[in-house]
Each structure stands twice: as structure tokens, then as C-alpha cells.
Design a protein around this motif. Structure first.
Motif, PDB file in Angstrom:
ATOM      1  N   TRP A 135       1.579   2.044  -3.540  1.00 29.17           N
ATOM      2  CA  TRP A 135       0.398   2.495  -4.272  1.00 29.17           C
ATOM      3  C   TRP A 135       0.003   3.923  -3.915  1.00 29.17           C
ATOM      4  CZ3 TRP A 135      -2.778  -2.596  -3.258  1.00 29.17           C
ATOM      5  CH2 TRP A 135      -2.349  -3.581  -4.169  1.00 29.17           C
ATOM      6  N   TYR A 136       0.200   4.294  -2.650  1.00 29.31           N
ATOM      7  CA  TYR A 136      -0.312   5.576  -2.170  1.00 29.31           C
ATOM      8  C   TYR A 136       0.828   6.422  -1.602  1.00 29.31           C
ATOM      9  CZ  TYR A 136      -4.574   2.785  -2.431  1.00 29.31           C
ATOM     10  OH  TYR A 136      -5.588   1.960  -2.847  1.00 29.31           O
TER      11      TYR A 136
ATOM     12  N   ALA B 275       0.345   7.794   1.919  1.00 26.82           N
ATOM     13  CA  ALA B 275       0.535   6.798   2.973  1.00 26.82           C
ATOM     14  C   ALA B 275       2.017   6.578   3.248  1.00 26.82           C
ATOM     15  CB  ALA B 275      -0.135   5.483   2.588  1.00 26.82           C
TER      16      ALA B 275
ATOM     17  N   HIS C 280       0.823  -1.215   0.000  1.00 24.51           N
ATOM     18  CA  HIS C 280       0.000   0.000   0.000  1.00 24.51           C
ATOM     19  C   HIS C 280       0.856   1.263   0.000  1.00 24.51           C
ATOM     20  CE1 HIS C 280       1.025  -0.698   4.204  1.00 24.51           C
ATOM     21  NE2 HIS C 280       0.690   0.550   4.472  1.00 24.51           N
TER      22      HIS C 280
END
Length: 487
Positions: free
Chosen positions: A460-461, A464, A457
Motif C-alpha cells: 500500500w505504501y 514503507a 502495508h
């Protein structure tokens, strides 16, 4: 190509290469060395590119000049001498680094006799409960329950409950909580007479945790292995006769459609625990308090000031391996017919394996305990820190987790977390791990799979990832504060 230019490039790289020599005790110096190494690597690449560009700029006769350069004896001897100096300085640097490490071990020995004792015994709060004693009491209670489960369910068509397996942090020897330790057990279930279980992988969604359905199928008991004289065959006897003379099948009690239902099974466990408790010897001195849960059976047993919190998970084993599908909570809104795949038993067996090999003064569990406390209130999960420690335990010899190496191992954990965050990659410890102890049994698809990235994640972000790096700095400051002042 100009030979003088070539020698100057070699000398510049040589001088730069031997600079990072010195104390290796603190992390900031390590970071500076790492940054310097990266800069040197980039510089080496640039030097190689410059050499190549100089070569390409030469005329067609440049290759003849280069050949002459290579064949000229004085230049060959000069390069040879330069290489000898290079290797000599390199091994000198290695010797000085090793001496620095040996010196740091001596410093850590000195610290262990004073500051480390104060830090470990007085300033850092460990679990109030005796985990070993708590685990023993929990298993004793579960063993008594298992005996009565067998008596009560012997002629029923409910799942057969096997001996409980202690899993989770307490049975691994540590706990993220100072108080209210949770003793978690997993109870394997096998199909009753006239039934079979079939695990079906849920293909909906691409989640890091795989989910399964447990399909319940009726089997003929007229002949063959399932034959039983004291029961009617669910497949070949009339439904009316079955309704009058036999208890309903598992499909009619704990299933939704053809699939075993987690929530129905949890409610059934609560009924069993409550009904059997008065018959147990522990009920004479302890008081049972049931706690709410939809996917497990949780309760406390209390006696005056003492109390133990126990969570009973239930699951189905994948073949004869140490991997189960269990009732553990999944993502929010997990349907009640989905059973997440769990690696708790395999991880518990790994920690048991390490415990058998570790010296008496090993502090690997103290390191994990400390970081699990530090991460509370941050975005890092306890499982993230546990995964990093398991990877380190699988690569660093257990003899290097002794008391004298405590600060070095803390530095390793901190550094590995930082590297994983920077690379946005933390591999699952069990899945696809080729270096697990032989006593841990994995299904073939788990053993051959590519380890999933627990930090996917972050790739992906970007937001984050930025947040995680900020929280890492916060955790690092907490660590420094604890080492100075304790909790």
C-alpha cells in the motif's frame, strides 16, 4: 522459417542455460544465479517471440515450408541430437551442483568443529536465564495459584479460571531478550453458574488482527443444566431478593453493558494475585512485585539476585480449538470491551511438535534467537522473523536444522526475508495453513480462511517498502558482522 536460425536460437539458449554452474556456498553467488536465471527467462521469452514473428512473416506457403522442414529426416535427427545434448548437459549440471552441495556440507562439518563452536558458545550471547527451568517454576507457581483460584471463586459469580497455558517465546524455547525474559501464560476463563459467553466478531475496521466482544448472557437456573440449589435465578427472582441474598452477577462486576471488560478483568486479577500470594509456598522464599498493566496482570518474583517476570493473560477459548480471544494488547486505543484473537497456543504447540521431532543438536531455536536479536532497533518485528522461521520449519525437514546446517539455515532465513520483502507478501502462519500438525485444532473459519498478508502495508505504501528494503540491508550487514566478530 529458416532452419539455421532455429538451430542458432536453440544453441544460444542451450549455451546460456548451462552457464550457472559452480559454487553454491555463499549468498552472493546465489543472488547472481537468480539474476542470471531471470535474465535467461526473459531471453527465452524473447526467443520464442522472435520465432513466432519469423513464422508470421512468411507467406501463405510458409506453412508448407514449415511442414517440409518438420518432415525432412535430417532435420528431425538434428533436433533429436540437439535435445539429447541438451538433456545430457542439464543432468551434468545437476550432478555438479549436487557435488558442490555435498562439498559445502563437508566444509560446514569442518567449520562446526572450530569456528561454529566459538561463534555459538562464546560470541553470541544467549538468554542468561535457564529457560526450561524458568518455565517449570512459572508453571509450578501458576498451578498453585489455580488451586487457590478454585477455592476462592467456587461459590462466586466471577469467571471460572482454568489451568494456565504457557505461551510466547520462552515456552517455545527461545527469547528475544538476553536478560529480563518474560514468561507469559494464558489463563482460559469459562462462565460462572447462571451465565454464558457468546463471542461476537467486531466488524468495525479492516485490521489484520480480528477483534471480538465477549457478550455475557444470564441463563435460567430454575431447571435444566444450569439448575442449582444454592443460588437464586438471576432471571426469575425479584431484584430486591437477589440484592439481599446473593452476590451480584458478572454483568454487574466485570462488564461494561453486556460485554466483558478487559481492563476491569485485569484489575480483578491483580486483586486476586495480591490476596492469594501469602498463602502460596513460594511466598516463603520469594518476594512479589506487581507491575503496572491495563490489559494483563504482570509481576516479578524475586529472591536475592534471581528474579522472574511473569505476565498473566486471560481469554476465552473459541469452541474446543487452540484459538482464543485474549486480553493481549491490540492496536493503540483498543476499546476495553474488545478482545483480540490470538494464535499463541497454536504456535506454542507447533514449536513443541518440532521439538519432539528435532535431533538433539538442532539449532532451529538458535537461528530464531539470533535473528530476533539482529532485528532489534529495526522496523522488523520479532513476530515477522518468527513467522518466516515457522514457515521454513514446516517445509525443511527437521534433520536439516542440525548443527552442520547452521549457516545454510541462516542463509535460508535471510533469503526468505528478502524474497518476502521484494514480493511484499508474508503469509500468516496459522490462518489458512493446511499443513499444520494434526494436534493443532483450528475453528473451521480459521482453517478455511485465506492467510492474511503481514506485509500488506508494504504494497500500500511505497515509502514503507523502500524503508523496509533499506532496513533489510542493515540487518544483512549486522548478520555478516556477527558471523565475523560475534555480538
Amino acid at each position: 522459417m529458416d532452419a539455421i536460425t532455429f538451430f542458432l536460437m536453440l544453441l544460444e539458449s542451450l549455451i546460456q542455460y548451462v552457464q550457472p554452474v559452480g559454487d553454491v556456498l555463499d549468498e552472493e553467488k546465489h543472488l547472481r544465479m537468480e539474476l542470471r536465471a531471470k535474465r535467461l527467462e526473459r531471453k527465452r521469452i524473447r526467443l520464442e517471440q522472435q520465432v513466432e514473428q519469423l513464422t508470421l512473416k512468411q507467406s501463405g506457403g510458409a506453412w508448407g515450408d514449415l511442414l517440409c522442414f518438420v518432415l525432412q529426416p535430417w532435420q528431425v535427427w538434428a533436433v533429436t541430437g540437439l535435445l539429447i545434448v541438451l538433456f545430457g548437459l542439464y543432468f551434468s549440471w545437476r550432478k555438479r551442483r549436487d557435488e558442490a552441495e555435498d562439498s559445502s556440507e563437508g566444509d560446514e562439518d569442518h567449520v562446526s568443529d572450530n569456528y561454529l563452536r566459538w561463534l555459538l558458545d562464546e560470541c553470541i550471547q544467549w538468554p542468561v536465564q535457564d529457560l526450561k527451568r524458568g518455565c517449570e517454576r512459572t508453571i509450578d507457581l501458576m498451578d498453585n495459584y489455580t488451586v487457590y483460584f478454585g477455592h476462592v471463586l467456587s461459590n462466586s459469580f466471577y469467571p471460572v479460571l482454568e489451568q494456565a497455558i504457557g505461551v510466547g517465546s520462552a515456552f517455545e524455547g527461545w527469547s528475544p531478550r538476553e536478560q529480563d525474559v518474560v514468561y507469559r501464560v494464558l489463563i482460559p476463563m469459562t462462565p460462572p453458574r447462571g451465565h454464558s459467553f457468546h463471542l461476537e466478531l467486531d466488524s468495525a475496521g479492516q485490521r489484520q488482527v480480528r477483534n471480538f466482544r465477549v457478550r455475557v448472557q444470564l441463563e435460567c437456573t430454575c431447571t435444566g443444566e444450569q439448575q442449582a440449589e444454592d443460588m437464586l435465578c438471576f432471571l426469575h427472582h425479584p431484584k430486591e431478593e437477589l440484592r439481599r441474598n446473593q452476590d451480584p452477577s458478572l454483568l454487574d462486576t466485570l462488564c461494561t453493558g453486556s460485554y466483558l471488560d478487559v481492563q476491569k478483568t485485569a484489575r480483578w486479577f491483580y486483586q486476586l494475585v495480591r490476596a492469594i500470594w501469602p498463602a502460596l509456598p513460594q511466598s516463603h522464599n520469594w518476594h512479589l512485585v506487581l507491575l503496572p498493566s491495563t490489559r494483563s496482570c504482570q509481576f516479578k518474583v524475586t529472591k536475592r539476585e534471581a528474579s522472574f517476570r511473569i505476565e498473566m493473560l486471560f481469554g476465552v477459548r473459541r469452541g474446543d480449538s487452540d484459538i482464543f480471544v485474549s486480553s493481549q494488547p491490540g492496536y493503540a486505543g483498543t476499546p476495553s470491551i474488545l478482545w483480540p484473537e490470538t494464535y499463541d497456543v497454536a504456535e506454542m504447540k507447533f514449536f513443541k511438535h518440532i521439538a519432539r521431532q528435532a535431533p538433539p543438536d538442532s539449532l532451529h531455536l538458535r537461528c530464531l534467537q539470533l535473528f530476533s536479536r539482529l532485528q532489534l532497533g529495526t522496523g522488523f518485528s520479532t513476530y515477522t522473523l518468527k513467522t518466516i522461521v515457522m514457515h521454513l520449519l514446516n517445509t525443511i525437514p527437521v534433520s536439516r536444522w542440525r548443527r552442520r546446517y547452521f549457516f545454510r539455515r541462516l542463509r535460508d532465513i535471510n533469503g526468505n526475508l528478502r524474497c518476502c520483502l521484494e514480493e511484499k507478501c508474508l503469509k500468516h502462519f496459522i490462518i489458512g495453513n493446511k499443513r499444520l500438525p494434526q494436534e493443532i485444532s483450528l475453528p473451521l473459519d480459521i482453517a478455511l480462511a485465506q492467510p492474511p498478508n503481514l506485509f500488506q502495508h508494504l504494497a500500500w505504501y511505497p515509502v514503507a517498502h523502500s524503508q523496509a528494503m533499506s532496513e533489510y540491508q542493515d540487518l544483512r550487514r549486522r548478520l555478516a558482522n556477527v558471523l565475523l566478530n560475534g555480538f
